[in-house]
Write a protein that holds these residues in place. Structure first.
Motif, PDB file in Angstrom:
ATOM      1  N   ASP A  16     -19.426   0.091  12.461  1.00  0.00           N
ATOM      2  CA  ASP A  16     -20.841   0.426  12.309  1.00  0.00           C
ATOM      3  C   ASP A  16     -21.597  -0.878  12.140  1.00  0.00           C
ATOM      4  N   PHE A  17     -22.854  -0.888  12.573  1.00  0.00           N
ATOM      5  CA  PHE A  17     -23.616  -2.123  12.516  1.00  0.00           C
ATOM      6  C   PHE A  17     -23.871  -2.547  11.074  1.00  0.00           C
ATOM      7  N   LEU A  18     -23.726  -3.837  10.835  1.00  0.00           N
ATOM      8  CA  LEU A  18     -24.134  -4.410   9.563  1.00  0.00           C
ATOM      9  C   LEU A  18     -25.652  -4.414   9.491  1.00  0.00           C
ATOM     10  N   SER A  19     -26.204  -4.795   8.363  1.00  0.00           N
ATOM     11  CA  SER A  19     -27.661  -4.892   8.258  1.00  0.00           C
ATOM     12  C   SER A  19     -28.162  -5.983   9.192  1.00  0.00           C
ATOM     13  N   ASP A  20     -29.414  -5.853   9.629  1.00  0.00           N
ATOM     14  CA  ASP A  20     -29.995  -6.855  10.518  1.00  0.00           C
ATOM     15  C   ASP A  20     -29.960  -8.248   9.891  1.00  0.00           C
ATOM     16  N   SER A  21     -30.195  -8.316   8.579  1.00  0.00           N
ATOM     17  CA  SER A  21     -30.226  -9.634   7.930  1.00  0.00           C
ATOM     18  C   SER A  21     -28.862 -10.315   7.996  1.00  0.00           C
ATOM     19  N   ILE A  22     -27.783  -9.549   7.820  1.00  0.00           N
ATOM     20  CA  ILE A  22     -26.446 -10.139   7.903  1.00  0.00           C
ATOM     21  C   ILE A  22     -26.132 -10.545   9.345  1.00  0.00           C
ATOM     22  N   MET A  23     -26.480  -9.700  10.298  1.00  0.00           N
ATOM     23  CA  MET A  23     -26.227 -10.043  11.700  1.00  0.00           C
ATOM     24  C   MET A  23     -27.013 -11.294  12.108  1.00  0.00           C
ATOM     25  N   LYS A  24     -28.239 -11.419  11.622  1.00  0.00           N
ATOM     26  CA  LYS A  24     -29.024 -12.623  11.908  1.00  0.00           C
ATOM     27  C   LYS A  24     -28.359 -13.855  11.305  1.00  0.00           C
ATOM     28  N   ASN A  25     -27.828 -13.716  10.087  1.00  0.00           N
ATOM     29  CA  ASN A  25     -27.159 -14.844   9.449  1.00  0.00           C
ATOM     30  C   ASN A  25     -25.895 -15.247  10.203  1.00  0.00           C
ATOM     31  N   ILE A  26     -25.161 -14.262  10.711  1.00  0.00           N
ATOM     32  CA  ILE A  26     -23.972 -14.572  11.503  1.00  0.00           C
ATOM     33  C   ILE A  26     -24.364 -15.301  12.784  1.00  0.00           C
ATOM     34  N   ALA A  27     -25.438 -14.845  13.425  1.00  0.00           N
ATOM     35  CA  ALA A  27     -25.905 -15.508  14.646  1.00  0.00           C
ATOM     36  C   ALA A  27     -26.317 -16.949  14.363  1.00  0.00           C
ATOM     37  N   ARG A  28     -26.982 -17.167  13.229  1.00  0.00           N
ATOM     38  CA  ARG A  28     -27.370 -18.540  12.867  1.00  0.00           C
ATOM     39  C   ARG A  28     -26.135 -19.387  12.578  1.00  0.00           C
ATOM     40  N   GLU A  29     -25.154 -18.780  11.901  1.00  0.00           N
ATOM     41  CA  GLU A  29     -23.932 -19.511  11.569  1.00  0.00           C
ATOM     42  C   GLU A  29     -23.168 -19.893  12.843  1.00  0.00           C
ATOM     43  N   ASN A  30     -23.103 -18.967  13.795  1.00  0.00           N
ATOM     44  CA  ASN A  30     -22.449 -19.271  15.069  1.00  0.00           C
ATOM     45  C   ASN A  30     -23.199 -20.342  15.839  1.00  0.00           C
ATOM     46  N   ASN A  31     -24.535 -20.218  15.825  1.00  0.00           N
ATOM     47  CA  ASN A  31     -25.423 -21.173  16.499  1.00  0.00           C
ATOM     48  C   ASN A  31     -25.198 -21.222  18.014  1.00  0.00           C
ATOM     49  N   TYR A  32     -24.754 -20.098  18.584  1.00  0.00           N
ATOM     50  CA  TYR A  32     -24.730 -19.964  20.039  1.00  0.00           C
ATOM     51  C   TYR A  32     -26.046 -19.342  20.483  1.00  0.00           C
ATOM     52  N   SER A  33     -26.355 -19.454  21.762  1.00  0.00           N
ATOM     53  CA  SER A  33     -27.593 -18.834  22.242  1.00  0.00           C
ATOM     54  C   SER A  33     -27.513 -17.314  22.149  1.00  0.00           C
ATOM     55  N   ASP A  34     -26.286 -16.752  22.164  1.00  0.00           N
ATOM     56  CA  ASP A  34     -26.125 -15.300  22.066  1.00  0.00           C
ATOM     57  C   ASP A  34     -24.966 -14.944  21.137  1.00  0.00           C
ATOM     58  N   THR A  35     -25.238 -14.076  20.170  1.00  0.00           N
ATOM     59  CA  THR A  35     -24.206 -13.389  19.410  1.00  0.00           C
ATOM     60  C   THR A  35     -24.474 -11.908  19.564  1.00  0.00           C
ATOM     61  N   VAL A  36     -23.471 -11.151  20.042  1.00  0.00           N
ATOM     62  CA  VAL A  36     -23.677  -9.735  20.325  1.00  0.00           C
ATOM     63  C   VAL A  36     -22.737  -8.905  19.454  1.00  0.00           C
ATOM     64  N   PHE A  37     -23.279  -7.859  18.857  1.00  0.00           N
ATOM     65  CA  PHE A  37     -22.529  -6.956  17.998  1.00  0.00           C
ATOM     66  C   PHE A  37     -22.289  -5.658  18.762  1.00  0.00           C
ATOM     67  N   VAL A  38     -21.050  -5.203  18.763  1.00  0.00           N
ATOM     68  CA  VAL A  38     -20.624  -4.078  19.603  1.00  0.00           C
ATOM     69  C   VAL A  38     -20.085  -2.952  18.728  1.00  0.00           C
ATOM     70  N   ARG A  39     -20.572  -1.726  18.982  1.00  0.00           N
ATOM     71  CA  ARG A  39     -20.119  -0.541  18.259  1.00  0.00           C
ATOM     72  C   ARG A  39     -19.787   0.566  19.254  1.00  0.00           C
ATOM     73  N   LYS A  40     -18.610   1.190  19.084  1.00  0.00           N
ATOM     74  CA  LYS A  40     -18.211   2.286  19.978  1.00  0.00           C
ATOM     75  C   LYS A  40     -18.956   3.563  19.575  1.00  0.00           C
ATOM     76  N   ASP A  41     -19.586   4.227  20.562  1.00  0.00           N
ATOM     77  CA  ASP A  41     -20.285   5.496  20.353  1.00  0.00           C
ATOM     78  C   ASP A  41     -19.816   6.493  21.405  1.00  0.00           C
ATOM     79  N   LYS A  42     -18.790   7.279  21.082  1.00  0.00           N
ATOM     80  CA  LYS A  42     -18.246   8.294  21.996  1.00  0.00           C
ATOM     81  C   LYS A  42     -17.857   7.650  23.326  1.00  0.00           C
ATOM     82  N   ASP A  43     -18.597   7.956  24.412  1.00  0.00           N
ATOM     83  CA  ASP A  43     -18.218   7.457  25.733  1.00  0.00           C
ATOM     84  C   ASP A  43     -18.950   6.180  26.127  1.00  0.00           C
TER      85      ASP A  43
END
Length: 260
Positions: A26-53
């Motif tokens: 399940d998705f983390l909070s937006d603030s945590i995902m933003k912090n992970i993206a800043r920590e990675n410091n890549y142009s793209d960090t993508v979060f993936v969640r499985k939803d049925k099909d």
């Protein structure tokens, strides 16, 4: 949380654009995902969640969340088909910008994108000062696109990043005809508004480049090369008002992000 680092639009590692792909129940909070993206410091960090099909994606740069990113989508599709759905050659993805289907054909991942419509803009002195060269043509849409005289001008460009921010839009593309056989056009892409000074390679820019160069060259398919430090190649096609973008993706690393 499992995290994969992949290189998008690359024939081998250390080329193309690095993308971090994080797999979640399940998705983390937006603030945590933003912090992970800043920590990675890549142009793209993508979060993936499985939803049925299908799979839901949330895409972040170090500076903000995006509604859509070609690099992020292709990176996520690679991880899904290689590690989560190993027998799949097609994956459905949901982004804020809409639903997308990515297909694996041979060793290329391909997807259809909406074209980014552009309108001409007046070339003012501010643009010349920001770029360090006066473009031949200028356009504005989701981003800015400036056509330069030749490939050497694109390669030599040293723009003022702070001035580029005032041009608005998610990116600033500079482009020219290629001087080399087998490559149709070249480009570089700057995104200081996203806290990314220069993109290594970006499929999104082809949504603006492809209609322009296909119309100018009188052809439907292009091979586009981005002249960044790492470089990369995008195969694109303009058909029925859509842009088909294709490229290779390779795995650099996989590991875990520790959760408190």
């Amino acid at each position: 949380m499992k995290q994969y680092i992949v290189d998008v639009f690359a024939d081998s590692v250390f080329q193309g654009n690095p993308v971090a792909v994080c797999i979640q129940n399940d998705f983390l909070s937006d603030s945590i995902m933003k912090n992970i993206a800043r920590e990675n410091n890549y142009s793209d960090t993508v979060f993936v969640r499985k939803d049925k099909d299908t799979y839901s994606l949330k895409c972040f740069t170090p500076g903000m969340e995006l509604d859509f990113s070609v690099n992020a989508v292709l990176g996520a599709a690679f991880v899904i088909t290689k590690f989560l759905e190993k027998n799949s050659s097609e994956v459905s993805l949901q982004t804020i910008g809409g639903d997308i289907v990515v297909k694996l054909k041979g060793n290329m991942y391909e997807m259809f994108c909406p074209q980014y419509h552009r309108r001409p803009r007046v070339i003012i002195d501010y643009i010349e000062k920001a770029l360090g060269v006066r473009p031949l043509e200028a356009y504005q849409g989701r981003g800015n696109m400036f056509v330069l005289p030749d490939e050497a001008s694109v390669l030599a460009l040293r723009p003022d990043q702070e001035m580029l921010k005032e041009l608005k839009g998610f990116f600033v593309i500079v482009t020219a005809l290629s001087s080399r056989k087998g490559i149709d056009c070249v480009s570089r892409v700057f995104s200081p508004i996203l806290d990314v000074s220069e993109q290594q390679i970006t499929g999104d820019s082809c949504c603006m480049l492809t209609p322009y160069w296909c119309n100018r060259l009188g052809k439907n398919e292009l091979i586009c090369q981005q002249l960044s430090e790492r470089g990369g190649t995008v195969h694109s096609e303009f058909c029925d008002g859509l842009v088909k973008v294709s490229g290779k993706v390779v795995l650099y690393s996989r590991g875990d992000i520790l959760e408190e």
